[in-house]
Design an enzyme around this catalytic site. Sequence first.
Site, PDB file in Angstrom:
ATOM      1  N   GLU A   1       7.996  -0.820  -0.426  1.00 32.91           N
ATOM      2  CA  GLU A   1       6.847  -1.289  -0.508  1.00 32.91           C
ATOM      3  C   GLU A   1       6.968  -2.943  -0.852  1.00 32.91           C
ATOM      4  O   GLU A   1       7.948  -3.024  -1.651  1.00 32.91           O
ATOM      5  CB  GLU A   1       5.793  -0.778  -1.325  1.00 32.91           C
ATOM      6  CG  GLU A   1       4.713  -1.597  -1.214  1.00 32.91           C
ATOM      7  CD  GLU A   1       3.400  -1.306  -2.390  1.00 32.91           C
ATOM      8  OE1 GLU A   1       2.761  -0.291  -2.256  1.00 32.91           O
ATOM      9  OE2 GLU A   1       3.583  -2.058  -3.404  1.00 32.91           O
TER      10      GLU A   1
ATOM     11  N   ASP B   1      -8.690  -1.839  -4.640  1.00 28.82           N
ATOM     12  CA  ASP B   1      -9.379  -2.061  -6.049  1.00 28.82           C
ATOM     13  C   ASP B   1     -10.575  -2.743  -6.003  1.00 28.82           C
ATOM     14  O   ASP B   1     -10.618  -3.864  -5.233  1.00 28.82           O
ATOM     15  CB  ASP B   1      -8.350  -2.519  -6.666  1.00 28.82           C
ATOM     16  CG  ASP B   1      -6.941  -1.809  -6.842  1.00 28.82           C
ATOM     17  OD1 ASP B   1      -7.116  -0.564  -6.904  1.00 28.82           O
ATOM     18  OD2 ASP B   1      -5.732  -2.305  -7.134  1.00 28.82           O
TER      19      ASP B   1
END
Length: 297
Positions: free
Chosen positions: A11, A104
């Site tokens: 990532e 989030d």
Amino acid sequence: MNSNHTIFSFEVFPPKKTMNIETVYKTLDELSGIKPDFISVTYGAGGSANCGNTLNIANRIKDVCGVQSVVHLPCINMTKKDALFVLEQFQEAGIENILALRGDRVEGVEPCNDFAHASDLIRFIKEFDAKRTNGKSFKLFGACYPERHPESPDVLSDIKALKDKVDAGAEHLLSQLFFDNEKFYRFVERARLAGITVPIEAGIMPATNKKSIERMVSMTNAVLPKKFVRMMERYADSPEAIRDAGIAYSVDQIVDLVTNGVEGIHLYTMNNSYVAERINSAVRSLFSEPPVEMEIK
């Protein structure tokens, strides 16, 4: 993505506003030499419809580095109109893989509420695919939490929500970071008992910086084993020592996971190609064999 071997993926994230995107491109060029199965790229801060840098990086991964890219897509701050706009951009750019996320909560920002959960976004993307005229569709990834999502009331509710995500169309799961492999093994056991059969990759984040790990742990519900805490405390004042100790800890985790038949390792590189290369050189030979049925300890 070849499922006949243990998957090894990375990532990366877009640069901050004060950084030049070329710094990420340099990291990508170095990571691509390791030949991962894919590289995922996180979405721009806040999850708005502006995905410029994310899309640029994803295109670099697939077109220049010759590696498959997976684009994160958080939906908490998107309307359906925003999501449609982004999907059209992805389609035009030839993006094939999406990690569908709720995302989030951003302090001071009220969620749009068009997508309450990642499963809602997955269903929306499936509807988008059904209307395409070229016969193509996105491969959809989902996130999972070995130690329960911080907002989930209990483990059973968390597994139920994950099953809903897979039933909606998630074909591959990437786990949040964890530092105790036993937590991951228990999680996989629960997922399989619930009828979740898609591949589950273990998310590993090398502990190379005490503050960043503490921040991530506070956001993810991850429990720190005693030996990990002792390591962080002993080497906290030496950046080089904590980096090397963190790399060694991650290598130990990966060896144990692959030995026990994990289907994949997703390495959170934090855009640090040096750390990724060190870990790769220590474990790469482990990925030449096909995955076996995981032994639950």
